[in-house]
Write a protein that holds these residues in place. Structure first.
Motif, short mmCIF file in Angstrom:
data_model
loop_
_atom_site.label_atom_id
_atom_site.label_comp_id
_atom_site.label_asym_id
_atom_site.label_seq_id
_atom_site.Cartn_x
_atom_site.Cartn_y
_atom_site.Cartn_z
N ASP A 1 0.86 -1.18 0.00
CA ASP A 1 0.00 0.00 0.00
C ASP A 1 0.91 1.23 0.00
O ASP A 1 1.90 1.28 0.72
CB ASP A 1 -0.88 -0.01 1.26
CG ASP A 1 -2.16 0.78 1.05
OD1 ASP A 1 -2.29 1.44 0.00
OD2 ASP A 1 -3.03 0.74 1.93
N TYR B 1 -4.69 -0.44 -9.32
CA TYR B 1 -4.10 -0.86 -8.04
C TYR B 1 -4.38 -2.34 -7.76
O TYR B 1 -5.34 -2.91 -8.30
CB TYR B 1 -4.75 -0.05 -6.91
CG TYR B 1 -4.24 1.36 -6.73
CD1 TYR B 1 -3.32 1.65 -5.72
CD2 TYR B 1 -4.70 2.39 -7.52
CE1 TYR B 1 -2.87 2.94 -5.53
CE2 TYR B 1 -4.25 3.69 -7.33
CZ TYR B 1 -3.34 3.96 -6.33
OH TYR B 1 -2.89 5.24 -6.14
N LYS C 1 -7.85 -2.39 -2.14
CA LYS C 1 -8.92 -1.46 -2.53
C LYS C 1 -10.31 -2.01 -2.19
O LYS C 1 -10.45 -3.18 -1.86
CB LYS C 1 -8.80 -1.16 -4.03
CG LYS C 1 -7.60 -0.26 -4.38
CD LYS C 1 -7.82 1.18 -3.93
CE LYS C 1 -6.63 2.09 -4.26
NZ LYS C 1 -6.83 3.46 -3.75
N ALA D 1 -8.92 1.14 -10.25
CA ALA D 1 -8.95 2.25 -9.31
C ALA D 1 -8.02 3.34 -9.79
O ALA D 1 -7.11 3.08 -10.59
CB ALA D 1 -8.48 1.77 -7.94
N SER E 1 -12.82 5.09 -9.07
CA SER E 1 -12.68 3.82 -9.75
C SER E 1 -13.78 3.62 -10.77
O SER E 1 -14.82 4.29 -10.71
CB SER E 1 -12.71 2.66 -8.76
OG SER E 1 -14.01 2.49 -8.22
#
Lengths: 480, 480
Positions: free
Chosen positions: B350, B373, B378, B393, B408
């Motif tokens: 992350d 991502y 997410k 996203a 997103s």
């Protein structure tokens, strides 16, 4: 594939160039005519297909509620009520809608009651009525901002979570991060708010007025437009537990200026709707006419929806003092004949909705602004008149919905305000900041509050306030 | 007496006609020059009086913070920085401000810290800095509405009180009408929400996205702009417990369209501020330069405030996939030299604010949009890519403030969404209405959220988010 909004297409001329639209099937007739709606307008676009050239599997999926993409030439329409239609060269089904499942929802092509639509609030915006209402709601909201911004007001966000519960405009919801099962207690058994998120008791705001006043004293003219809350057990067609309120506040403005502003403002936003939402208003007007057919002649409106709106724009609001209004009401037939539920006996009586409606609908037959109310029936912050018994309050009353605006000139005198707070048992310690406004460069100032949903009700003609906000919150209902 | 806004007067030509202004005294020099401000602009109007013709009692009351009315001819100004001034024929003190009391407040004419100003949030809007910030906030809010309305979006009010706590965007505040001292319990000792106002557990919303999606599926393009809440114990300069969020949601729009929209939207509102708020921006720019003088050279901004804003408007945002970003970060000096607090070891990590800032401020030196991502970091509703491990996203990262937009493409496939909800233990029963969107005419759709206060921070250059909202709510603070 780049697509064009149907609202744009309906303004275009027929052309050899192909266009693409994306939207939802409203109906599919004779294996030939697809009515597509994409939400940009109340109108569907007719898409004509030659079914002999389309795959049968695709045709089967073109059912009410399905999402499709249609490409084709824009040609002059043969049908009524539309100037152009698409001669489809291709249709792509983007998302199906199983007819058996659709049957169980309000998407099915038959008449559903408003109650039924409310239960499926996540789908109701796909209907003509709610599409129109919500587009109007959006346009009205923009007109609100535009009016104030064009007139030198600054938008101000009053806090939603408030540590002050002094205004007394209504029952408040509590906000907490504590475990509701085991709220923390002090030694003497009270709730220990020092252990809560804000380290004090907090509620949802019932009005941003007091905070807006602090900003008017710096920026001159401000307005709020945000959600407000009432934890009142009112199960009526006019009350919501969560609703949006517009509250302008103006420094160096007295009650007359306040009345001028309210009238000018309302006329602006109503005219904006008339000018910018003709199609949706026409639809809602016809909906109302249709609805009224089931009523006895006497209960039907004398005016159509748009005539009613034009009437507001074109006529002066009648300004009447509370004292005059009481005289009129006392002498009125329903009072004499004891037809009112609450008989007006004497000066000082609080006006009920039946009285307001009598004044507006029977006596004056136009919007009315009542002003100079008895101090005893109004809030602590209203400016006391020199007579010592009335305050510079005003309410704007509208046909059909009653009070749409409530406002006042504010008490700007430190000593008078302090005295009044004391008499009404409002904590000075809690509202020290509100008193400060009267200590440092105080001035005559005024403001009002307008419940946005009441306005949307008036403009759309919807009878129930739950039908003019996407997800209404009422006692026992916080679905979605 | 009818008065004119100072913002208007400063655009007028000298004239023999008299004008009247009403405002607050900012300073009174040499018994001759009164600087008056009425909030309509950052600029004061100079009012020149001939003290020999004025009552000494009146003169004594013309002190900083007092509200006054000045009438006189508008003449060419002798002073610097202003074109006109009022040659006062009359001055009326409307509301005094006792200098001894003023001394104890932030209204006293000396430099106060932002912390001190925060404690007197009901008065701080009367200072130059907060006047400028709040006028900008208002203009930016209007630009938001204007952008969306001009581009065919409908404004939609998502509910504030929500019965659904499924989104998981953060800790929620509870809303109740129960007595916190004695919440009602069921026989087995749980809280009996059937006895509460809504007859179920309710919270303050953390996002209006899911409800906005329901409206995008009917109206096509919608946006929300309302308060959202997080009950998180974050005492930082970037977090508020109550903040305003803008959330557009667009049917028939994929991630690329979403990125295009975010970039175009941000550029529009920033340009709107540059075009419409020059005076306030100039003031805030100088304030920043002043503030930075106390910093070592290396920590000072390379660009002035307005240059920074123009840079955003004039340059393309760099679009970079998460995978590329991880490669860049892995190879970066601070990662190699273990200067990051969180070392990037492998794909899937992350990103922390230090990484985002490195990418934006050191590597690309421009706004960056990261996309695609890892699904694991997410939310459940994001569209799974065909690789099975990334989702569509996107985050927009800005210099100085980091993430300003998160969005997103939404998972539009019923089965995939249902599967994911199950895996993430999200109640299908609770979110049946959200799943319904995938059952009836589902389509590719996208949206994003932008924290309005972050935007105001960026445009005003204010370092602490508590200084860009009138009454900030943070842990332990719900004053006013």
């Amino acid at each position: 594939m780049k697509h064009t909004a149907i609202s744009q297409i309906l303004k275009m001329e027929p052309s050899l160039h192909e266009v693409t639209v994306k939207g939802w099937v409203r109906s599919f007739r004779s294996n030939r005519f697809i009515a597509v709606n994409d939400g940009s307008t109340i109108h569907n676009l007719q898409c004509v297909i030659d079914f002999s050239t389309f795959d049968e599997e695709v045709l089967k999926q073109i059912t009410t509620g399905a999402a499709i993409e249609v490409t084709g030439q824009l040609v002059e329409s043969q049908g009524q009520g539309q100037s152009v239609e698409i001669q489809a060269s291709s249709v792509r089904v983007l998302g199906t809608a199983d007819p058996e499942e659709v049957k169980l929802t309000i998407l099915s092509p038959k008449r559903h009651t408003l109650e039924k639509l409310r239960e499926q609030a996540h789908l109701r915006v796909r209907t003509n009525t709610f599409g129109a209402v919500m587009r109007l709601r959006s346009k009205l909201a923009f007109a609100v901002h535009q009016y104030f911004q064009n007139n030198g007001f600054y938008y101000m966000n009053a806090p939603i979570i408030t540590g002050s519960d002094a205004e007394g405009a209504g029952e408040m919801f509590k906000v907490t991060a504590m475990d509701l099962k085991n709220t923390k207690k002090t030694e003497d058994g009270k709730v220990d708010f020092s252990e809560d998120f804000f380290e004090k008791e907090t509620n949802l705001t019932v009005s941003g007025q007091l905070e807006a006043e602090t900003y008017a004293m710096g920026l001159g003219k401000v307005y709020t437009f945000g959600p407000t809350f009432r934890a009142e057990n009112s199960n009526t067609s006019r009350h919501l537990a969560e609703f949006w309120m517009i509250e302008p506040e103006i420094a160096f403005c007295d009650l007359h200026g306040n009345m001028d502003l309210a009238e000018d403002f309302i006329k602006y936003v109503v005219k904006y709707a008339l000018d910018n939402c003709q199609d949706d208003l026409e639809f809602l007007e016809n909906r109302l006419l249709d609805e009224e057919k089931s009523k006895p002649q006497a209960e039907r409106s004398e005016m159509t929806l748009r005539d009613k709106l034009s009437f507001i724009v074109d006529n002066n609001f009648k300004r009447v003092s509370y004292t005059e209004a009481i005289d009129i009401l006392k002498r009125s037939k329903p009072n004499q004949k004891k037809k009112f539920k609450y008989i007006i006996e004497e000066w000082g009586a609080d006006l009920q909705s039946e009285h307001e409606r009598y004044l507006v609908e029977k006596h004056f037959k136009c919007p009315v602004i009542l002003f100079d109310y008895p101090a005893t029936i109004k809030a602590f912050y209203m400016r006391l008149n020199d007579d010592g018994k009335t305050v510079r309050a005003m309410d704007v009353l509208f046909p059909g919905i009653g009070e749409i605006v409530g406002g006042s000139q504010r008490e700007e005198r430190y000593d008078v305000l302090k005295e009044k707070m004391k008499a009404m048992d409002i904590s000075e310690e809690e509202l020290y900041w509100y008193l400060d406004l009267r200590k440092f460069g105080t001035c005559v100032h005024s403001g009002f509050g307008l419940g946005f949903e009441r306005l949307v009700q008036f403009v759309t003609g919807m009878g129930n306030i739950r039908d003019v906000i996407p997800y209404p919150r009422t006692p026992g209902n916080a679905a979605f």
